[in-house]
Write an enzyme that holds these catalytic residues in place. Structure first.
Site, PDB file in Angstrom:
ATOM      1  N   VAL A 128      17.717  -1.666  40.224  1.00 34.78           N
ATOM      2  CA  VAL A 128      16.491  -1.974  40.957  1.00 34.78           C
ATOM      3  C   VAL A 128      16.797  -2.449  42.381  1.00 34.78           C
ATOM      4  O   VAL A 128      16.244  -1.934  43.355  1.00 34.78           O
ATOM      5  CB  VAL A 128      15.668  -3.043  40.197  1.00 34.78           C
ATOM      6  CG1 VAL A 128      14.561  -3.605  41.071  1.00 34.78           C
ATOM      7  CG2 VAL A 128      15.066  -2.424  38.939  1.00 34.78           C
ATOM      8  N   LYS A 188      11.718   4.273  37.435  1.00 34.81           N
ATOM      9  CA  LYS A 188      12.438   4.643  36.226  1.00 34.81           C
ATOM     10  C   LYS A 188      13.807   5.198  36.601  1.00 34.81           C
ATOM     11  O   LYS A 188      13.925   5.962  37.569  1.00 34.81           O
ATOM     12  CB  LYS A 188      11.653   5.633  35.366  1.00 34.81           C
ATOM     13  CG  LYS A 188      11.214   6.888  36.080  1.00 34.81           C
ATOM     14  CD  LYS A 188      10.303   7.721  35.195  1.00 34.81           C
ATOM     15  CE  LYS A 188       9.789   8.950  35.923  1.00 34.81           C
ATOM     16  NZ  LYS A 188       9.007   8.686  37.143  1.00 34.81           N
ATOM     17  N   GLU A 189      14.811   4.779  35.855  1.00 32.67           N
ATOM     18  CA  GLU A 189      16.144   5.295  36.119  1.00 32.67           C
ATOM     19  C   GLU A 189      16.112   6.808  35.957  1.00 32.67           C
ATOM     20  O   GLU A 189      15.409   7.328  35.105  1.00 32.67           O
ATOM     21  CB  GLU A 189      17.153   4.670  35.150  1.00 32.67           C
ATOM     22  CG  GLU A 189      17.430   3.227  35.474  1.00 32.67           C
ATOM     23  CD  GLU A 189      18.296   2.533  34.435  1.00 32.67           C
ATOM     24  OE1 GLU A 189      19.022   3.211  33.692  1.00 32.67           O
ATOM     25  OE2 GLU A 189      18.234   1.291  34.362  1.00 32.67           O
ATOM     26  N   LYS A 232       3.520  -5.597  34.134  1.00 45.64           N
ATOM     27  CA  LYS A 232       4.814  -4.962  33.884  1.00 45.64           C
ATOM     28  C   LYS A 232       5.090  -4.832  32.382  1.00 45.64           C
ATOM     29  O   LYS A 232       5.462  -3.768  31.889  1.00 45.64           O
ATOM     30  CB  LYS A 232       5.912  -5.794  34.579  1.00 45.64           C
ATOM     31  CG  LYS A 232       7.314  -5.311  34.326  1.00 45.64           C
ATOM     32  CD  LYS A 232       7.563  -3.932  34.897  1.00 45.64           C
ATOM     33  CE  LYS A 232       8.858  -3.344  34.364  1.00 45.64           C
ATOM     34  NZ  LYS A 232       9.051  -1.964  34.734  1.00 45.64           N
ATOM     35  N   GLY A 264      11.846  12.125  19.152  1.00 40.14           N
ATOM     36  CA  GLY A 264      13.293  12.160  19.342  1.00 40.14           C
ATOM     37  C   GLY A 264      13.958  10.999  18.628  1.00 40.14           C
ATOM     38  O   GLY A 264      13.376  10.388  17.722  1.00 40.14           O
ATOM     39  N   CYS A 306      15.207  -1.533  29.568  1.00 44.69           N
ATOM     40  CA  CYS A 306      13.874  -2.131  29.732  1.00 44.69           C
ATOM     41  C   CYS A 306      13.007  -2.119  28.478  1.00 44.69           C
ATOM     42  O   CYS A 306      12.586  -3.184  28.019  1.00 44.69           O
ATOM     43  CB  CYS A 306      13.147  -1.441  30.876  1.00 44.69           C
ATOM     44  SG  CYS A 306      13.892  -1.790  32.468  1.00 44.69           S
ATOM     45  N   LYS A 337      14.049  -4.421  25.422  1.00 43.94           N
ATOM     46  CA  LYS A 337      14.068  -5.835  25.821  1.00 43.94           C
ATOM     47  C   LYS A 337      12.661  -6.324  26.182  1.00 43.94           C
ATOM     48  O   LYS A 337      12.257  -7.420  25.793  1.00 43.94           O
ATOM     49  CB  LYS A 337      15.057  -5.980  26.989  1.00 43.94           C
ATOM     50  CG  LYS A 337      14.604  -6.787  28.167  1.00 43.94           C
ATOM     51  CD  LYS A 337      15.659  -6.871  29.223  1.00 43.94           C
ATOM     52  CE  LYS A 337      15.237  -6.327  30.572  1.00 43.94           C
ATOM     53  NZ  LYS A 337      14.108  -6.928  31.227  1.00 43.94           N
ATOM     54  N   ARG A 366      22.754   1.386  28.021  1.00 44.57           N
ATOM     55  CA  ARG A 366      22.239   0.188  27.346  1.00 44.57           C
ATOM     56  C   ARG A 366      21.197   0.591  26.297  1.00 44.57           C
ATOM     57  O   ARG A 366      20.294   1.346  26.577  1.00 44.57           O
ATOM     58  CB  ARG A 366      21.636  -0.780  28.383  1.00 44.57           C
ATOM     59  CG  ARG A 366      22.708  -1.408  29.272  1.00 44.57           C
ATOM     60  CD  ARG A 366      22.116  -2.333  30.314  1.00 44.57           C
ATOM     61  NE  ARG A 366      21.596  -1.627  31.476  1.00 44.57           N
ATOM     62  CZ  ARG A 366      21.161  -2.232  32.588  1.00 44.57           C
ATOM     63  NH1 ARG A 366      21.184  -3.554  32.682  1.00 44.57           N
ATOM     64  NH2 ARG A 366      20.715  -1.535  33.602  1.00 44.57           N
TER      65      ARG A 366
HETATM   66  P1  NAD Z   1      21.353  -4.571  36.736  1.00 45.89           P
HETATM   67  O1  NAD Z   1      22.078  -5.223  35.624  1.00 45.89           O
HETATM   68  O2  NAD Z   1      21.615  -3.144  37.039  1.00 45.89           O
HETATM   69  O3  NAD Z   1      21.592  -5.378  38.103  1.00 45.89           O
HETATM   70  C1  NAD Z   1      21.513  -6.761  38.216  1.00 45.89           C
HETATM   71  C2  NAD Z   1      22.486  -7.176  39.315  1.00 45.89           C
HETATM   72  O4  NAD Z   1      22.302  -8.561  39.569  1.00 45.89           O
HETATM   73  C3  NAD Z   1      23.955  -6.986  38.942  1.00 45.89           C
HETATM   74  O5  NAD Z   1      24.603  -6.234  39.938  1.00 45.89           O
HETATM   75  C4  NAD Z   1      24.498  -8.426  38.886  1.00 45.89           C
HETATM   76  O6  NAD Z   1      25.859  -8.507  39.281  1.00 45.89           O
HETATM   77  C5  NAD Z   1      23.578  -9.132  39.870  1.00 45.89           C
HETATM   78  N1  NAD Z   1      23.525 -10.575  39.714  1.00 45.89           N
HETATM   79  C6  NAD Z   1      23.473 -11.328  38.584  1.00 45.89           C
HETATM   80  N2  NAD Z   1      23.451 -12.640  38.890  1.00 45.89           N
HETATM   81  C7  NAD Z   1      23.448 -12.730  40.237  1.00 45.89           C
HETATM   82  C8  NAD Z   1      23.433 -13.813  41.156  1.00 45.89           C
HETATM   83  N3  NAD Z   1      23.405 -15.071  40.753  1.00 45.89           N
HETATM   84  N4  NAD Z   1      23.468 -13.523  42.475  1.00 45.89           N
HETATM   85  C9  NAD Z   1      23.519 -12.251  42.904  1.00 45.89           C
HETATM   86  N5  NAD Z   1      23.534 -11.190  42.079  1.00 45.89           N
HETATM   87  C10 NAD Z   1      23.503 -11.424  40.762  1.00 45.89           C
HETATM   88  O7  NAD Z   1      19.810  -4.807  36.440  1.00 45.89           O
HETATM   89  P2  NAD Z   1      18.585  -3.848  36.811  1.00 45.89           P
HETATM   90  O8  NAD Z   1      18.524  -2.733  35.841  1.00 45.89           O
HETATM   91  O9  NAD Z   1      18.606  -3.568  38.270  1.00 45.89           O
HETATM   92  O10 NAD Z   1      17.358  -4.813  36.469  1.00 45.89           O
HETATM   93  C11 NAD Z   1      17.046  -5.942  37.276  1.00 45.89           C
HETATM   94  C12 NAD Z   1      15.678  -6.449  36.871  1.00 45.89           C
HETATM   95  O11 NAD Z   1      14.691  -5.435  37.121  1.00 45.89           O
HETATM   96  C13 NAD Z   1      15.533  -6.776  35.384  1.00 45.89           C
HETATM   97  O12 NAD Z   1      14.656  -7.855  35.237  1.00 45.89           O
HETATM   98  C14 NAD Z   1      14.916  -5.514  34.806  1.00 45.89           C
HETATM   99  O13 NAD Z   1      14.180  -5.768  33.613  1.00 45.89           O
HETATM  100  C15 NAD Z   1      13.998  -5.100  35.924  1.00 45.89           C
HETATM  101  N6  NAD Z   1      13.695  -3.677  35.976  1.00 45.89           N
HETATM  102  C16 NAD Z   1      14.657  -2.760  35.691  1.00 45.89           C
HETATM  103  C17 NAD Z   1      14.357  -1.396  35.764  1.00 45.89           C
HETATM  104  C18 NAD Z   1      15.386  -0.359  35.433  1.00 45.89           C
HETATM  105  O14 NAD Z   1      15.003   0.790  35.195  1.00 45.89           O
HETATM  106  N7  NAD Z   1      16.663  -0.686  35.396  1.00 45.89           N
HETATM  107  C19 NAD Z   1      13.068  -0.991  36.147  1.00 45.89           C
HETATM  108  C20 NAD Z   1      12.130  -1.952  36.471  1.00 45.89           C
HETATM  109  C21 NAD Z   1      12.449  -3.296  36.379  1.00 45.89           C
END
Ligand code: NAD
Length: 442
Positions: A11, A151-152, A204, A253, A260, A263, A327
């Site tokens: 994100v 979305k990824e 969300k 499927g 996401c 969790k 994941r």
């Molecule tokens: P991710 O695990 O890919 O990235 C999180 C990043 O935060 C990591 O690089 C980690 O090293 C960093 N981090 C952790 N603690 C830190 C700190 N104290 N200081 C600086 N950096 C720190 O996670 P993501 O998939 O990007 O998801 C992030 C948030 O967005 C989550 O709450 C998730 O639910 C939400 N989200 C994710 C998606 C998705 O498709 N991945 C979509 C929408 C929302």
């Protein structure tokens, strides 16, 4: 404008690169030095289509990377928090990273700023963060909820052309900052929805829960089709034709996965419990999602007999195509069950081999799984082939090549992407999700 984004994952990095692409000065902050080193070499540390191009054309002019939070937030109009919110044992969202970052920002800021909660957080978190912030700074830090819906696999496109931008704030000045930042993405049509922070937080979870429930629903119907001898692909197209229902997220499927849906569903159930509201539909969607992988294993045992010492090849390891994210991937869940049943597993994926290796190692089953770059080499000596992720390149495979190297003649389509008749014509037995088995004439 100048902003910092704390957390440079799927994100944070996408948001940072896309904001930079519109002329905003962006610093992406992370604690993972290895990730930062790769970013500073111009590499994107995970697979996300088109992201590398956006990063490259903005770095280092408008986009930079740092582990120094204090320096990064200096002079910023807004600081986004996009760190992970993984599940706790009890299903609730672990807010420790979000709260820690918010506290650090408040402690370190030397000016007023807008603090934007981009991570997915339970209702009430905005208020919690405000309380934390208030204790650490006398500067005016306005906390805004701005959940992310990308979305990824199509994240850049989603961010550049959002369906909606939800901004939860009662502060007009903070709203104006966010409005200005997002204006370039909504030129054709104003897609900003302003609401209270609490409503924004719930949007969300409600969105993800509804999408996941659609998947679980059609998988339940697939189980019904299996039992009745119907074809869920016909049922799906019949149901989706109703404009009130539509076709999206109605694909049967092996179930949903990723960082996401599972969790966020569990977190929603917990949020409900905390507020005295039963979220029974979300609970049922979680439960129904366990079934397809177990059903697939049972089908394999019925057809192959004992799986001990059988060789099974999996095509696909990521939780969905166009990402390297494994994941909560259904493929990895199936591998766990296959290994437990004594099978030897050979697996491949176009992008997710490295993260899958890490995951398999941490589950202590890497020694039971061989990973291959090439999907046809992966089939060598296999008694059965399973399509676990619907990568485009698996949709029309070369059955002659598969037939030359496989020992058995069984294909299990965990995503219903193959045409049963073409599989049968090639001399393979075809088993899928909620579809009648298709067996070649003896
Ligand atoms: P991710 O695990 O890919 O990235 C999180 C990043 O935060 C990591 O690089 C980690 O090293 C960093 N981090 C952790 N603690 C830190 C700190 N104290 N200081 C600086 N950096 C720190 O996670 P993501 O998939 O990007 O998801 C992030 C948030 O967005 C989550 O709450 C998730 O639910 C939400 N989200 C994710 C998606 C998705 O498709 N991945 C979509 C929408 C929302």
């Amino acid at each position: 404008m100048k902003i910092a984004i704390v957390g440079s994952g799927y994100v944070g990095l996408v948001a940072g690169a896309c904001f930079a692409d519109t002329g905003t000065q962006v610093i992406c902050v992370d604690v993972d030095e290895a990730k930062l080193a790769r970013l500073r070499r111009g590499e994107v540390p995970f697979f996300e289509p088109n992201l590398a191009d956006v990063v490259k054309r903005n770095w280092p002019k408008r986009l930079d990377f740092s582990s120094d939070l204090a320096r990064s937030i200096q002079g910023c109009d807004a600081v986004f928090i996009a760190v992970g919110t993984p599940p706790n044992e009890d299903g609730s969202a672990d807010l420790s990273h979000v709260l820690k970052v918010a506290e650090d920002i408040a402690r370190l800021t030397t000016h007023d700023l807008v603090l934007v909660l981009k991570s997915t957080v339970p209702v009430g978190t905005n208020e919690r963060v405000r309380n934390v912030v208030r204790q650490k700074t006398s500067h005016r830090v306005s906390v805004v909820s701005n959940p992310e819906f990308l979305k990824e696999g199509d994240a850049v496109n989603d961010f550049l052309k959002p369906d909606r931008v939800v901004i939860g704030t009662d502060d007009d000045a903070a709203f104006a900052v966010l409005h200005r930042l997002y204006a370039p993405f909504i030129r054709r049509q104003n897609r900003i929805q302003r609401m209270s922070p609490k409503s924004a937080e719930i949007v969300k979870y409600a969105s993800n829960a509804l999408l996941a429930t659609k998947v679980s629903f059609i998988n339940e119907i697939a189980a019904l089709c299996d039992a009745a001898g119907a074809d869920v692909e016909h049922v799906r197209t019949g149901v989706g034709a109703d404009a009130r229902i539509g076709y999206s997220f109605l694909f049967p499927g092996l179930g949903f996965g990723g960082s996401c849906f599972p969790k966020d569903l569990r977190a929603l159930v917990r949020i409900g419990q905390d507020l005295g509201v039963s979220c029974g539909l979300a609970e049922a969607a979680i439960l129904a999602n366990e079934r397809p992988v177990a059903t697939m294993l049972r089908k394999m045992e019925q057809r192959l007999g004992t799986l001990t010492d059988k060789t099974v090849t999996l095509w696909g390891l990521s939780f969905k195509p166009n990402t390297d994210d494994v994941r909560e991937s259904a493929a990895l869940k199936l591998i766990q069950l296959l290994v437990r049943a004594g099978a030897r597993v050979r697996a491949t994926d176009p992008e997710a081999l490295a993260p899958a290796k890490v995951q398999l190692e941490s589950s202590r089953i890497l020694n039971k799984v061989e990973l291959f770059e090439d999907e046809y080499v992966a089939c060598t000596g296999a008694d059965a082939l399973v399509i676990a992720t619907e990568w485009p390149e698996y949709r029309n495979p070369d059955f002659v090549r598969i037939g030359k190297v496989m020992k058995g003649r069984q294909i299990y389509d965990g995503r219903n992407i193959l045409l049963p008749e073409s599989v049968v014509q090639a001399g393979f037995a075809y088993f899928a999700i909620g579809r009648p088995d298709a067996i070649p004439n003896a």
